[in-house]
Design an enzyme around this catalytic site. Structure first.
Site, PDB file in Angstrom:
ATOM      1  N   PRO A   2      -2.967   6.477   2.666  1.00  0.00           N
ATOM      2  CA  PRO A   2      -2.655   6.562   1.251  1.00  0.00           C
ATOM      3  C   PRO A   2      -2.512   5.220   0.551  1.00  0.00           C
ATOM      4  O   PRO A   2      -1.660   4.408   0.909  1.00  0.00           O
ATOM      5  CB  PRO A   2      -1.323   7.314   1.216  1.00  0.00           C
ATOM      6  N   GLU A   3      -3.351   5.006  -0.430  1.00  0.00           N
ATOM      7  CA  GLU A   3      -3.152   3.928  -1.390  1.00  0.00           C
ATOM      8  C   GLU A   3      -3.078   4.627  -2.748  1.00  0.00           C
ATOM      9  O   GLU A   3      -2.990   5.852  -2.801  1.00  0.00           O
ATOM     10  CB  GLU A   3      -4.303   2.917  -1.316  1.00  0.00           C
ATOM     11  N   LYS A  59       2.275   3.389  -5.192  1.00  0.00           N
ATOM     12  CA  LYS A  59       2.211   4.366  -4.110  1.00  0.00           C
ATOM     13  C   LYS A  59       3.460   5.232  -4.050  1.00  0.00           C
ATOM     14  O   LYS A  59       3.612   6.025  -3.128  1.00  0.00           O
ATOM     15  CB  LYS A  59       2.017   3.635  -2.777  1.00  0.00           C
ATOM     16  N   ARG A 131       2.847   9.507  11.696  1.00  0.00           N
ATOM     17  CA  ARG A 131       3.526   8.279  12.117  1.00  0.00           C
ATOM     18  C   ARG A 131       4.966   8.145  11.640  1.00  0.00           C
ATOM     19  O   ARG A 131       5.644   7.205  12.026  1.00  0.00           O
ATOM     20  CB  ARG A 131       2.704   7.068  11.675  1.00  0.00           C
ATOM     21  N   ARG A 259      -2.978  -9.013   6.936  1.00  0.00           N
ATOM     22  CA  ARG A 259      -3.757  -7.800   7.190  1.00  0.00           C
ATOM     23  C   ARG A 259      -5.184  -8.145   7.557  1.00  0.00           C
ATOM     24  O   ARG A 259      -5.748  -9.131   7.080  1.00  0.00           O
ATOM     25  CB  ARG A 259      -3.763  -6.901   5.941  1.00  0.00           C
TER      26      ARG A 259
END
Length: 269
Positions: A2-3, A59, A131, A259
């Site tokens: 999800p972004e 988000k 997660r 990242r």
DNA sequence: ACACGTGTTATGCG
DNA sequence: TCGCATAACACGTG
């Protein structure tokens, strides 16, 4: 996953399918996901109410109610919102039936339900999150978030993104600067703008920043329309041996802003 | 078996 | 104090 685009899709699903349905019960027993609340705290605040509006900034997702409670939802790295229709209309989670939200429509999904609003009509709103990095909380604090990446105006973008001397990708990922850009959307945006993700923001002039904002908005709108950031043009080429889909040059891999980052070795300068 | 990952946050350094 | 980089978090996937 999800972004901003995925979260907007989830918000729209809630708005379309979950508002106005009275909450009969709440499963908030996963206190890792529901922290810092204790088990039952969110339940006590919500039972008997209905969700009235679904909002999003970056988000972060939140729902107002017809009471005092505000329900905050964050999907983390792997969260999805599942909205089941009323029981009478058929389709249930266990049977892998109709889903109104963005969800894996298959049996066994129940193992990953970390939070559930059970409605009086027999349907439900659930957070599915393998997660457990998603978060559910009452009265979410939005103060630390910058303006939404899809809404930020040109002058605000220039001043917030252009300040300092950090790599431009790191700046795009900073949720306090602007909210909603994640790793994939950052790579897609910088590729569209033909900017090297390692370029420090002090080397960008006003035209560069305007272009960056334009491509960010275009990439975001496209991702919402196409079904997610993974549909971006360069995303499938983010792999060893990948080539730029525009010019055919080799894709480069590195770490920027902590990242994994991929960019075109020729066009992004 | 082992490394990796679409997000956030606490921690440490300059 | 500010700004930035890194580790940690949890756990499925390749």
């Amino acid at each position: 996953m999800p972004e901003l685009p995925e979260v907007e899709t989830a918000r729209a699903a809630i708005e379309r399918s979950a508002l106005g349905r009275r909450i009969a019960d709440v499963d908030d027993t996963d206190t890792f996901v529901c922290r810092p609340h204790s088990a039952g705290e969110i339940r006590s605040a919500l039972v008997g109410l209905t969700l009235t509006e679904a909002h999003r900034r970056g988000k972060t997702l939140w729902c107002t109610t017809d009471g005092d409670a505000v329900l905050g939802l964050h999907l983390g790295m792997s969260g999805r919102i599942v909205v089941d229709p009323p029981a009478a209309s058929g389709g249930s989670t266990d049977e892998g039936g109709d889903y109104w939200g963005d969800a894996p429509a298959r049996p066994g999904a129940a193992a990953w339900f970390r939070f559930t609003l059970l409605f009086e009509d027999g349907g439900a709103l659930r957070l599915h999150d393998k997660r457990r990095l998603g978060r559910v909380r009452l009265d979410p604090d939005l103060d630390a978030l910058g303006p939404d990446a899809a809404e930020i105006d040109r002058d605000t973008f220039r001043s917030r993104v252009g300040r300092g001397r950090t790599p431009v990708k790191a700046r795009l990922l900073d949720q306090s600067v602007l909210a909603g850009v994640g790793n994939l959307l950052a790579d897609e945006t910088l590729w569209r703008a033909r900017l090297d993700p390692r370029r420090t923001v002090d080397t960008l002039d006003a035209d560069d920043l305007d272009l960056l904002r334009r491509e960010l908005r275009a990439a975001t709108r496209r991702a919402i329309r196409q079904g997610g950031v993974h549909t971006g043009e360069v995303i499938e080429h983010r792999r060893a041996g990948g080539h730029c889909p525009r010019c055919g040059a080799e894709m480069m891999r590195g770490t920027v802003g902590g990242r994994t980052t991929w960019w075109c070795s020729v066009e992004q300068v």
